[in-house]
Design an enzyme around this catalytic site. Structure first.
Site, PDB file in Angstrom:
ATOM      1  CG  HIS A  17      -1.883   1.101   1.281  1.00 43.20           C
ATOM      2  ND1 HIS A  17      -1.539   2.374   1.705  1.00 43.20           N
ATOM      3  CD2 HIS A  17      -3.202   1.166   0.960  1.00 43.20           C
ATOM      4  CE1 HIS A  17      -2.590   3.162   1.642  1.00 43.20           C
ATOM      5  NE2 HIS A  17      -3.620   2.448   1.180  1.00 43.20           N
ATOM      6  CG  ASP A  19      -0.751   5.998   3.106  1.00 38.96           C
ATOM      7  OD1 ASP A  19      -0.211   6.920   2.465  1.00 38.96           O
ATOM      8  OD2 ASP A  19      -1.984   5.925   3.302  1.00 38.96           O
ATOM      9  CE  LYS A  20       1.158   0.572   7.442  1.00 42.53           C
ATOM     10  NZ  LYS A  20       1.888   1.026   8.613  1.00 42.53           N
ATOM     11  CD  GLU A  52       7.450  12.442   9.015  1.00 41.72           C
ATOM     12  OE1 GLU A  52       6.661  11.615   8.522  1.00 41.72           O
ATOM     13  OE2 GLU A  52       7.561  12.629  10.235  1.00 41.72           O
ATOM     14  CD  GLU A  65      13.238  17.367  11.203  1.00 43.32           C
ATOM     15  OE1 GLU A  65      12.785  17.814  10.106  1.00 43.32           O
ATOM     16  OE2 GLU A  65      12.564  16.654  11.961  1.00 43.32           O
ATOM     17  CE  LYS A 180      -7.445   0.569   1.974  1.00 43.94           C
ATOM     18  NZ  LYS A 180      -8.076   1.909   1.730  1.00 43.94           N
ATOM     19  CG  PHE A 245      -6.393  -2.947  -7.529  1.00 42.56           C
ATOM     20  CD1 PHE A 245      -5.530  -1.919  -7.866  1.00 42.56           C
ATOM     21  CD2 PHE A 245      -6.482  -3.315  -6.195  1.00 42.56           C
ATOM     22  CE1 PHE A 245      -4.757  -1.283  -6.904  1.00 42.56           C
ATOM     23  CE2 PHE A 245      -5.724  -2.689  -5.221  1.00 42.56           C
ATOM     24  CZ  PHE A 245      -4.855  -1.675  -5.577  1.00 42.56           C
ATOM     25  CG  ASP A 253      -3.769   7.127  -3.336  1.00 41.83           C
ATOM     26  OD1 ASP A 253      -3.595   8.344  -3.457  1.00 41.83           O
ATOM     27  OD2 ASP A 253      -4.464   6.624  -2.439  1.00 41.83           O
ATOM     28  CB  ALA A 254       0.676  10.398  -3.278  1.00 41.45           C
ATOM     29  NE  ARG A 259      -1.506   9.425   3.334  1.00 44.39           N
ATOM     30  CZ  ARG A 259      -1.818   9.867   2.111  1.00 44.39           C
ATOM     31  NH1 ARG A 259      -2.441  11.033   1.980  1.00 44.39           N
ATOM     32  NH2 ARG A 259      -1.527   9.164   1.048  1.00 44.39           N
ATOM     33  CE  LYS A 260      -4.171   3.580   4.887  1.00 40.04           C
ATOM     34  NZ  LYS A 260      -4.131   5.018   4.507  1.00 40.04           N
ATOM     35  CE  LYS A 280       6.747  10.658  14.668  1.00 39.75           C
ATOM     36  NZ  LYS A 280       5.478  10.913  15.371  1.00 39.75           N
ATOM     37  CE  LYS A 284      12.664  12.274  17.113  1.00 42.51           C
ATOM     38  NZ  LYS A 284      14.134  12.139  17.066  1.00 42.51           N
ATOM     39  CG  ASP A 286       4.417  11.066  18.894  1.00 40.35           C
ATOM     40  OD1 ASP A 286       3.618  11.329  19.802  1.00 40.35           O
ATOM     41  OD2 ASP A 286       4.769  11.895  18.040  1.00 40.35           O
TER      42      ASP A 286
END
Length: 401
Positions: A17, A19-20, A52, A65, A180, A245, A253-254, A259-260, A280, A284, A286
């Protein structure tokens, strides 16, 4: 009392995917800096990475960074190489996104001195959190891995299909990397007992295949992934419901890192904090405190102190100790929640340094977390998924006795 009979749905996305793909590259960069720092004799605790990734048609942009003593020019070349290897391992060799020909821009630069001064130890000041924020951990007895059933099986469907695709033999060899899944699980008396809806959209390399053809290919693998008896004659299937597909991945798709986040955690069955994980380093919170919260929640349930547990931790940038610890046992607890909140701080140092030390997070262990969830996985001999261990059970029982 919470509802006992209901339907709940979670989705997952495969490693191909868009995003992955971005998450994978970002985490490969984190691992790369840890590996290269170790080769150079640098203290792993001093490695800083916030990476990122944007992936689109034949283009990857890596920005963020870092802080190391490594040669910047040499690392730029190694970052590009790591990205290509990741894309190749995922399986992208299509005209609009090919590991050999994709253009890769590396825009990594030094970490802000203003952020660094908050994180680094100095004088009597301990290492602080890399940012403010809230992090959640969750565990439930629904599966042996103490993960909610809907997200666990949504992941398992895609893992099973990916393994079959990458084997290069059998009917799944015609499938592409982008996919998906989504499952709707039926609960009776609070327990998962079956699936009422199955959704799968998967890329396929043969443009002559219809949705019905794809279902014939994937259905045996999906049945293999789900518990016996969970699929009935009443289960509704949606396989490639839009039809063909073929154009998939970042060409269709970018993709962007982070995002997931619901796919990465509990599929919506539990809260999620404000930040993503991938790209990260573990200063961090998060990432590291979310791992710690999952670790604590899993040990609470494994210790038999509750059937379900949600734990929240909160931090302020530059401050070492958590601002708060909150526990919700959802009415299933065998101990007082306020007492358990105190006990959690007794059995584990929840400062950023304490978390990284306890879970041994200053290692190149992150690339394998980027697909199929960060939780519900087996702890590896290399130190990966250390937050899935249940080695705090004895200490927790003693602390609340």
């Amino acid at each position: 009392m919470s509802r006992q009979n209901y339907l709940f749905t979670s989705e997952s996305v495969g490693e191909g995917h868009p995003d992955k793909v971005a998450d994978q590259i970002s985490d490969e960069v984190v691992d790369l800096f840890f590996k290269e720092a170790a080769k150079a004799g640098m203290d792993a605790a001093q490695v800083r990475v916030a990476c990122e990734t944007l992936a689109t048609t034949n283009r990857v942009v890596i920005a963020g960074e870092v802080r190391t003593s490594l040669d910047e020019k040499a690392m730029k070349s190694k970052v590009k190489s790591a990205a290509r290897k990741a894309i190749r391992a995922i399986g992208y060799e299509q005209p609009g996104f090919h590991w050999k020909s994709v253009k890769i821009d590396v825009l990594l630069h030094g970490q802000s001195a203003d952020i660094a001064q908050g994180v680094d130890e100095a004088g009597n000041k301990d290492e602080g959190a890399g940012d403010q924020g809230i992090m959640f951990g969750y565990a439930s007895r629904e599966t042996p891995e103490l993960l909610p059933a809907p997200i666990y099986y949504a992941h398992k469907i895609l893992e099973t299909l990916t393994e079959a695709r990458k084997s290069g033999t059998g009917p799944a060899a015609v499938l592409g990397p982008d996919a998906k899944s989504q499952v709707t699980v039926r609960y009776e008396n609070g327990k998962p007992v079956g699936v009422t809806q199955i959704v799968l959209s998967t890329q396929h390399m043969d443009d002559k295949l219809s949705s019905a053809d794809v279902r014939k290919i994937v259905e045996p693998y999906i049945r293999e992934a789900l518990p016996k008896g969970w699929i009935s004659d009443d289960t509704v299937w949606h396989v490639n419901p839009t039809g063909k597909f073929v154009i998939g991945g970042p060409d269709g798709d970018a993709g962007l890192t982070g995002r997931k986040i619901i796919v990465d955690t509990y599929g919506g069955a539990a809260p999620h904090g404000g930040g993503a994980f991938s790209g990260k380093d573990p200063t961090k919170v998060d990432r590291s405190a979310a791992y710690a919260a999952r670790y604590l929640a899993k040990n609470v349930v494994a210790a038999g102190l509750a059937e379900r547990a949600t734990i929240q931790l909160s931090y302020a940038i530059g401050v070492a100790k958590p601002l708060s610890i909150y526990v919700d046992l959802h009415g299933t607890g065998k101990v007082d929640e306020a007492r358990l909140e105190t006990a959690l701080a007794e059995v584990m140092d929840l400062t950023p340094r304490g978390i990284r030390t306890h879970l041994e997070l200053n290692k190149p262990i992150y690339a394998k977390t980027s697909a199929y969830g960060h939780f519900g996985r087996k702890a590896g001999r290399d130190g990966s998924f250390s937050w899935e261990k249940t080695d705090l059970v004895k200490a927790l029982k003693a602390a609340v006795a």
